[in-house]
Design a protein around this motif. Structure first.
Motif, short mmCIF file in Angstrom:
data_model
loop_
_atom_site.label_atom_id
_atom_site.label_comp_id
_atom_site.label_asym_id
_atom_site.label_seq_id
_atom_site.Cartn_x
_atom_site.Cartn_y
_atom_site.Cartn_z
N ARG A 167 20.42 7.77 31.62
CA ARG A 167 21.03 6.90 32.59
C ARG A 167 22.75 7.08 32.16
N ILE A 168 23.24 7.78 32.90
CA ILE A 168 24.74 8.14 32.67
C ILE A 168 25.78 7.53 33.83
N GLY A 169 26.64 6.82 33.40
CA GLY A 169 27.74 6.24 34.28
C GLY A 169 28.96 6.91 34.16
N THR A 170 29.75 6.49 33.18
CA THR A 170 31.15 6.75 32.71
C THR A 170 31.41 8.18 32.63
N ALA A 193 24.19 6.21 36.70
CA ALA A 193 24.53 4.64 36.86
C ALA A 193 25.50 4.18 37.64
N ASN A 233 22.05 -1.69 38.81
CA ASN A 233 21.81 -2.96 38.25
C ASN A 233 21.73 -4.01 39.10
N LYS A 289 27.00 1.35 38.86
CA LYS A 289 27.31 -0.06 39.12
C LYS A 289 28.77 -0.02 39.21
N ARG A 314 34.83 2.27 33.56
CA ARG A 314 34.42 1.17 34.63
C ARG A 314 35.85 0.38 34.98
N MET A 331 17.80 0.28 25.71
CA MET A 331 19.26 0.59 25.52
C MET A 331 19.64 0.73 24.03
N MET A 381 11.66 2.32 28.41
CA MET A 381 13.19 2.38 28.62
C MET A 381 13.86 1.30 27.42
N ILE A 422 17.80 -0.65 37.33
CA ILE A 422 18.02 -0.82 35.83
C ILE A 422 18.65 -2.05 35.45
N MET A 424 23.00 7.00 27.15
CA MET A 424 23.81 6.76 28.09
C MET A 424 24.80 7.61 27.79
N SER A 425 26.12 7.41 28.49
CA SER A 425 26.95 8.58 28.40
C SER A 425 27.57 9.01 26.85
C1 LIG Z 1 25.88 1.00 32.99
C2 LIG Z 1 24.54 1.36 32.49
C3 LIG Z 1 24.07 2.74 31.91
C4 LIG Z 1 25.22 3.83 31.64
O1 LIG Z 1 26.13 3.38 30.88
P1 LIG Z 1 27.50 4.47 30.61
O2 LIG Z 1 27.87 4.05 29.24
O3 LIG Z 1 28.23 4.06 31.85
O4 LIG Z 1 26.98 5.85 30.85
C5 LIG Z 1 22.91 2.89 31.65
N1 LIG Z 1 21.89 1.91 31.59
C6 LIG Z 1 22.00 0.72 31.83
C7 LIG Z 1 21.08 -0.28 31.89
C8 LIG Z 1 23.34 0.24 32.42
O5 LIG Z 1 23.55 -0.93 32.91
#
Ligand SMILES: *Cc1c(COP(=O)(O)O)cnc(C)c1O
Length: 218
Positions: free
Chosen positions: A207-210, A22, A45, A24, A216, A150, A148, A66, A191-192
């Motif tokens: 779905r992994i960002g952090t 992820a 996103n 963004k 962020r 959240m 999907m 996403i 997610m993370s």
């Molecule tokens: C930002 C985001 C993620 C990832 O979130 P983290 O907590 O940073 O891993 C996953 N899914 C969606 C839809 C997001 O917007």
């Protein structure tokens, strides 16, 4: 750091579980590091960000949308992305079908489930998901490939387990119905903070960002 993070996560993921990075608000350099380290799918996103990134990365990776969907952006989303994970209305589904037909493309999509039934959150309530599936059955240019979710914001990922469980049950329920134009293959959750719990509950896309890029900045 980004490369090490990606490699560590990829090593940990059980076989058959796909990593969506992820991205963004991350820079092109950060994203390229992640791709070099083995990221095969980018989750975005925002369409505008994607349009900036796309020329640099393009089809080295797959692109998953996403974010929340605005109808006027669907044309471009359909053009760029390989999968849209955030379908939450029949209207959106119909518009995607129309635009995908113009593109000569069959668009893989996931239905976003608001598993916590929170008023301000996107996604359909679990009991509405089948209605969307039925609406898709007659459409030639969309292919529903899964769900999907959240889940609510919680302080402890364990508290997400019931929502992941519920979404998995819904996934299985729709899968065994064997509806036309529906191939229930992907369950995108975690997610993370929560991906390990999500995988235990049946996720095969995380779905992994952090945990890849760090906190962020905005
Ligand atoms: C930002 C985001 C993620 C990832 O979130 P983290 O907590 O940073 O891993 C996953 N899914 C969606 C839809 C997001 O917007």
């Amino acid at each position: 750091m980004i490369k090490e993070n990606v490699q560590k996560i990829l090593q940990e993921l059980p076989e058959g579980v796909l990593l969506v990075a992820a991205v963004k608000s991350r820079s092109i350099e950060e994203i390229k590091d992640a791709v070099d380290a083995g990221v095969k799918i980018i989750g975005e996103n925002y369409l505008q960000e994607t349009e900036k990134l796309f020329p640099y990365i393009e089809h080295i990776v797959k692109w998953h949308y996403i974010g929340s969907i605005q109808k006027k952006k669907i044309k471009k989303i359909v053009k760029i992305f390989d999968m849209i994970e955030t379908i939450d209305s029949v209207d959106v589904l119909l518009e995607i079908d129309r635009r995908a037909r113009d593109e000569g493309k069959i668009m893989p999509v996931l239905i976003e489930v608001n598993s916590g039934k929170e008023k301000q959150k996107s996604g359909v309530y679990p009991e509405q998901a089948e209605h969307l599936v039925d609406a898709a059955a007659s459409l030639k240019n969309v292919l529903i490939q899964g769900l999907m979710t959240m889940g609510p914001f919680v302080d402890d990922p364990e508290k997400l387990r019931p929502y992941f469980k519920l979404t998995k049950e819904l996934f299985d329920h729709i899968r065994v119905r064997e509806t036309k134009n529906v191939q229930m293959k992907y369950l995108s959750m975690g997610m993370s903070d929560s991906y390990k719990v999500a995988i235990q509950e049946g996720a095969n896309i995380v779905r992994i960002g952090t945990s890849i890029f760090g906190p962020r900045r905005r």
